[in-house]
Design a protein around this motif. Structure first.
Motif, PDB file in Angstrom:
ATOM      1  N   GLN A  18       7.822 -14.445  -4.711  1.00 50.28           N
ATOM      2  CA  GLN A  18       7.054 -15.325  -5.575  1.00 50.28           C
ATOM      3  C   GLN A  18       5.749 -14.669  -6.028  1.00 50.28           C
ATOM      4  OE1 GLN A  18       6.708 -19.130  -3.562  1.00 50.28           O
ATOM      5  NE2 GLN A  18       8.710 -19.772  -4.282  1.00 50.28           N
ATOM      6  N   LEU A  19       5.841 -13.388  -6.350  1.00 53.39           N
ATOM      7  CA  LEU A  19       4.687 -12.635  -6.831  1.00 53.39           C
ATOM      8  C   LEU A  19       4.934 -12.146  -8.254  1.00 53.39           C
ATOM      9  CD1 LEU A  19       3.954 -10.368  -3.726  1.00 53.39           C
ATOM     10  CD2 LEU A  19       2.724 -12.458  -4.381  1.00 53.39           C
ATOM     11  N   SER A  20       3.856 -11.734  -8.882  1.00 47.41           N
ATOM     12  CA  SER A  20       3.922 -10.991 -10.143  1.00 47.41           C
ATOM     13  C   SER A  20       3.481  -9.565  -9.838  1.00 47.41           C
ATOM     14  CB  SER A  20       3.014 -11.625 -11.196  1.00 47.41           C
ATOM     15  OG  SER A  20       3.413 -12.961 -11.474  1.00 47.41           O
ATOM     16  N   ILE A  21       4.392  -8.609  -9.988  1.00 54.20           N
ATOM     17  CA  ILE A  21       4.154  -7.243  -9.527  1.00 54.20           C
ATOM     18  C   ILE A  21       4.320  -6.271 -10.696  1.00 54.20           C
ATOM     19  CG2 ILE A  21       4.899  -5.435  -7.945  1.00 54.20           C
ATOM     20  CD1 ILE A  21       6.020  -7.593  -6.119  1.00 54.20           C
ATOM     21  N   PRO A  22       3.271  -5.559 -11.083  1.00 51.14           N
ATOM     22  CA  PRO A  22       3.427  -4.574 -12.161  1.00 51.14           C
ATOM     23  C   PRO A  22       4.272  -3.387 -11.709  1.00 51.14           C
ATOM     24  CG  PRO A  22       1.194  -4.514 -11.278  1.00 51.14           C
ATOM     25  CD  PRO A  22       1.889  -5.656 -10.605  1.00 51.14           C
ATOM     26  N   GLY A  23       5.181  -2.969 -12.581  1.00 51.34           N
ATOM     27  CA  GLY A  23       6.084  -1.872 -12.251  1.00 51.34           C
ATOM     28  C   GLY A  23       6.175  -0.864 -13.384  1.00 51.34           C
ATOM     29  N   ALA A  24       6.668   0.317 -13.053  1.00 51.13           N
ATOM     30  CA  ALA A  24       6.790   1.413 -14.025  1.00 51.13           C
ATOM     31  C   ALA A  24       8.261   1.751 -14.236  1.00 51.13           C
ATOM     32  CB  ALA A  24       6.032   2.640 -13.546  1.00 51.13           C
ATOM     33  N   HIS A  25       8.697   1.649 -15.477  1.00 49.27           N
ATOM     34  CA  HIS A  25      10.067   1.971 -15.868  1.00 49.27           C
ATOM     35  C   HIS A  25      10.204   3.484 -16.040  1.00 49.27           C
ATOM     36  CE1 HIS A  25      12.693   2.814 -19.482  1.00 49.27           C
ATOM     37  NE2 HIS A  25      13.570   2.318 -18.635  1.00 49.27           N
ATOM     38  N   ASP A  26      11.282   4.053 -15.494  1.00 49.14           N
ATOM     39  CA  ASP A  26      11.440   5.515 -15.501  1.00 49.14           C
ATOM     40  C   ASP A  26      10.110   6.156 -15.137  1.00 49.14           C
ATOM     41  OD1 ASP A  26      14.153   6.544 -16.059  1.00 49.14           O
ATOM     42  OD2 ASP A  26      14.015   5.239 -17.793  1.00 49.14           O
ATOM     43  N   LYS A  74      -3.502   2.759 -10.177  1.00 52.86           N
ATOM     44  CA  LYS A  74      -3.751   1.876 -11.316  1.00 52.86           C
ATOM     45  C   LYS A  74      -3.094   0.509 -11.144  1.00 52.86           C
ATOM     46  CE  LYS A  74      -4.407   5.759 -14.477  1.00 52.86           C
ATOM     47  NZ  LYS A  74      -5.827   5.475 -14.780  1.00 52.86           N
ATOM     48  N   GLY A  75      -2.487   0.254  -9.971  1.00 55.18           N
ATOM     49  CA  GLY A  75      -1.963  -1.069  -9.661  1.00 55.18           C
ATOM     50  C   GLY A  75      -0.462  -1.206  -9.613  1.00 55.18           C
ATOM     51  N   ILE A  76       0.281  -0.162  -9.976  1.00 53.50           N
ATOM     52  CA  ILE A  76       1.741  -0.247  -9.979  1.00 53.50           C
ATOM     53  C   ILE A  76       2.268  -0.315  -8.542  1.00 53.50           C
ATOM     54  CG2 ILE A  76       3.865   1.023 -10.528  1.00 53.50           C
ATOM     55  CD1 ILE A  76       2.567  -0.289 -12.957  1.00 53.50           C
ATOM     56  N   ARG A  77       3.217  -1.246  -8.304  1.00 57.21           N
ATOM     57  CA  ARG A  77       3.816  -1.379  -6.975  1.00 57.21           C
ATOM     58  C   ARG A  77       5.347  -1.429  -7.029  1.00 57.21           C
ATOM     59  NH1 ARG A  77      -0.512  -0.093  -6.388  1.00 57.21           N
ATOM     60  NH2 ARG A  77      -2.188  -0.961  -5.112  1.00 57.21           N
ATOM     61  N   PHE A  78       5.922  -1.270  -8.195  1.00 57.77           N
ATOM     62  CA  PHE A  78       7.373  -1.294  -8.350  1.00 57.77           C
ATOM     63  C   PHE A  78       7.748  -0.072  -9.190  1.00 57.77           C
ATOM     64  CE2 PHE A  78      10.815  -4.826  -8.530  1.00 57.77           C
ATOM     65  CZ  PHE A  78      11.835  -3.903  -8.409  1.00 57.77           C
ATOM     66  N   PHE A  79       8.585   0.791  -8.638  1.00 58.91           N
ATOM     67  CA  PHE A  79       8.876   2.078  -9.276  1.00 58.91           C
ATOM     68  C   PHE A  79      10.374   2.205  -9.551  1.00 58.91           C
ATOM     69  CE2 PHE A  79       5.064   2.495  -6.769  1.00 58.91           C
ATOM     70  CZ  PHE A  79       4.206   3.251  -7.558  1.00 58.91           C
ATOM     71  N   ASP A  80      10.709   2.468 -10.797  1.00 58.68           N
ATOM     72  CA  ASP A  80      12.085   2.699 -11.229  1.00 58.68           C
ATOM     73  C   ASP A  80      12.318   4.206 -11.266  1.00 58.68           C
ATOM     74  OD1 ASP A  80      14.595   2.653 -12.589  1.00 58.68           O
ATOM     75  OD2 ASP A  80      13.562   2.727 -14.526  1.00 58.68           O
ATOM     76  N   LEU A  81      13.256   4.692 -10.437  1.00 55.72           N
ATOM     77  CA  LEU A  81      13.533   6.125 -10.342  1.00 55.72           C
ATOM     78  C   LEU A  81      15.018   6.383 -10.504  1.00 55.72           C
ATOM     79  CD1 LEU A  81      11.250   6.987  -7.276  1.00 55.72           C
ATOM     80  CD2 LEU A  81      10.752   7.435  -9.686  1.00 55.72           C
ATOM     81  N   ARG A  82      15.344   7.473 -11.206  1.00 58.07           N
ATOM     82  CA  ARG A  82      16.736   7.813 -11.504  1.00 58.07           C
ATOM     83  C   ARG A  82      17.073   9.193 -10.937  1.00 58.07           C
ATOM     84  NH1 ARG A  82      17.656   4.503 -16.151  1.00 58.07           N
ATOM     85  NH2 ARG A  82      16.192   2.766 -15.919  1.00 58.07           N
ATOM     86  N   PRO A  83      17.392   9.283  -9.653  1.00 60.21           N
ATOM     87  CA  PRO A  83      17.735  10.584  -9.077  1.00 60.21           C
ATOM     88  C   PRO A  83      19.073  11.089  -9.593  1.00 60.21           C
ATOM     89  CG  PRO A  83      18.118   8.844  -7.486  1.00 60.21           C
ATOM     90  CD  PRO A  83      17.464   8.198  -8.665  1.00 60.21           C
ATOM     91  N   GLY A  84      19.187  12.389  -9.679  1.00 65.59           N
ATOM     92  CA  GLY A  84      20.433  12.997 -10.141  1.00 65.59           C
ATOM     93  C   GLY A  84      20.357  14.507 -10.007  1.00 65.59           C
ATOM     94  N   PHE A  85      21.286  15.169 -10.672  1.00 65.39           N
ATOM     95  CA  PHE A  85      21.328  16.632 -10.676  1.00 65.39           C
ATOM     96  C   PHE A  85      21.144  17.129 -12.094  1.00 65.39           C
ATOM     97  CE2 PHE A  85      24.423  15.922  -6.993  1.00 65.39           C
ATOM     98  CZ  PHE A  85      23.449  16.103  -6.034  1.00 65.39           C
ATOM     99  N   ASP A  86      20.450  18.248 -12.229  1.00 63.31           N
ATOM    100  CA  ASP A  86      20.202  18.833 -13.538  1.00 63.31           C
ATOM    101  C   ASP A  86      21.474  19.473 -14.071  1.00 63.31           C
ATOM    102  OD1 ASP A  86      18.807  19.503 -15.769  1.00 63.31           O
ATOM    103  OD2 ASP A  86      17.599  21.074 -14.842  1.00 63.31           O
ATOM    104  N   GLY A  87      21.633  19.415 -15.404  1.00 58.95           N
ATOM    105  CA  GLY A  87      22.775  20.065 -16.041  1.00 58.95           C
ATOM    106  C   GLY A  87      23.771  19.061 -16.588  1.00 58.95           C
ATOM    107  N   ASN A  88      24.840  19.588 -17.161  1.00 59.51           N
ATOM    108  CA  ASN A  88      25.902  18.751 -17.713  1.00 59.51           C
ATOM    109  C   ASN A  88      27.228  19.490 -17.626  1.00 59.51           C
ATOM    110  OD1 ASN A  88      26.125  20.478 -20.133  1.00 59.51           O
ATOM    111  ND2 ASN A  88      24.139  19.583 -20.689  1.00 59.51           N
ATOM    112  N   ALA A  89      28.280  18.870 -18.118  1.00 62.71           N
ATOM    113  CA  ALA A  89      29.617  19.450 -17.986  1.00 62.71           C
ATOM    114  C   ALA A  89      29.728  20.791 -18.704  1.00 62.71           C
ATOM    115  CB  ALA A  89      30.660  18.473 -18.516  1.00 62.71           C
TER     116      ALA A  89
END
Length: 333
Positions: free
Chosen positions: A42-50, A79-94
């Motif tokens: 029941q909070l309002s939490i600032p977060g960072a997308h990517d 700066k107040g951010i408490r929610f972090f969106d992270l996209r782990p993966g591996f570098d490169g492509n097919a």
């Protein structure tokens, strides 16, 4: 070209509203003012997308299309951010080949230059330094041309990394129903959007990411609803400012009702993009949307919780990222 006139006008309105409060919020410890008994959902939490994209080199196509932040993870926390969106993966492509030796934070095919280990070290380190605070991290493996074998290796790498940090005592071992601010202080709750499939797990697993789904503890015994608004694709026709703000406001009203009736966690995205000349344009999208969302937040008489509010360019005044953070935090007090 930035709409500097509109941003200046909205910023003035926001400043008059925000500055009416006699209490100055310390952004690196703003959770210290919360009651331990407050339900965490029941909070309002600032977060960072990517959240880890600030280091993508400027002047490149990758920066134009995939950079959504201006500050490092540690700077965002301060700066107040408490929610972090992270996209782990591996570098490169097919076509070029995929390097599975090091898990990095990706955004689409762009390597942010931040390893998954470095990202976790930064966020957990800031929480250790500020024990009145807690943080949430949502992980989704960025699956770029991954074969089943490579995807399995990515899940192995992520789960092994989570185990390393859980053993240090800063990651919450398991999501539990009814968690309060006091339960979470000094900890990090990981929400994994990928299945564990028998691997080490901690925190929670999200069964979906759009509309109402569930977050579930690793052993499956603890469960709560999660409602996510992530309308991120828009037309380049001038409609995104009003349109995205309407989506944001609609989710805010829906989540207020859900969280009052029972445990429901919320994630409401301000972030998004439109395509121009074949490329995503998150910068221009933020320029159009941020003033409208700030205006809505500043004028909103209803201070019901918003859940996690995921923004691009968190803390950056050029995109009103600093004002959005303050307005979101102030809803808690």
């Amino acid at each position: 070209m930035k709409n500097t006139g509109l941003i200046s006008i909205i910023a003035a309105v926001v400043c008059m509203t925000a500055c009416s409060s006699n209490k100055e919020i310390e952004l690196n410890s703003w959770m210290s003012g919360l009651s331990d008994e407050t339900p965490a959902w029941q909070l309002s939490i600032p977060g960072a997308h990517d959240a880890a994209t600030s280091g993508i080199p400027k002047g490149t196509v990758a920066h134009l299309a995939t950079c959504t932040q201006s500050f490092t993870l540690s700077e965002q926390f301060d700066k107040g951010i408490r929610f972090f969106d992270l996209r782990p993966g591996f570098d490169g492509n097919a076509e070029t080949g995929i390097d599975i030796s090091k898990m990095t934070i990706m955004h689409s095919y762009t390597n942010t230059g931040v390893t998954a280990d470095e990202a976790l070290a930064a966020i957990t380190g800031k929480v250790r330094e500020n024990p009145s605070e807690f943080a949430l991290i949502v992980f989704r493996i960025e699956n770029n041309d991954f074969t089943p074998e490579v995807l399995s290796a990515a899940k192995d790498s992520l789960c092994n990394l989570l185990k390393k940090y859980a053993e240090q005592g800063v990651l919450l071992e398991s999501f539990k129903e009814g968690m309060t601010v006091g339960d979470m202080r000094g900890k990090v709750l990981v929400i994994n959007r990928n299945g564990y499939e028998g691997r080490y797990s901690c925190g929670a697993h999200a069964t979906g990411w759009g509309g109402v789904d569930s977050i579930v503890s690793p052993d499956g015994t603890q469960k709560a609803a999660i409602d996510v608004q992530d309308d991120y694709e828009w037309e380049d026709d001038g409609s995104c400012g009003a349109g995205k703000t309407a989506s944001f406001a609609q989710h805010a009203a829906q989540f207020a009702k859900e969280s009052a009736e029972g445990e429901c966690w919320g994630v409401n995205h301000v972030s998004g993009y439109f395509m121009r000349d074949g490329l995503p344009r998150p910068h221009e999208f933020a320029e159009a949307v941020a003033p409208e969302v700030c205006k809505w937040l500043a004028e909103s008489e209803d201070k019901t919780p918003l859940g996690g509010v995921m923004i691009d360019y968190a803390g950056d005044p050029a995109y009103m990222g600093d004002e959005i953070i303050r307005l979101v935090i102030e809803r808690n007090f």
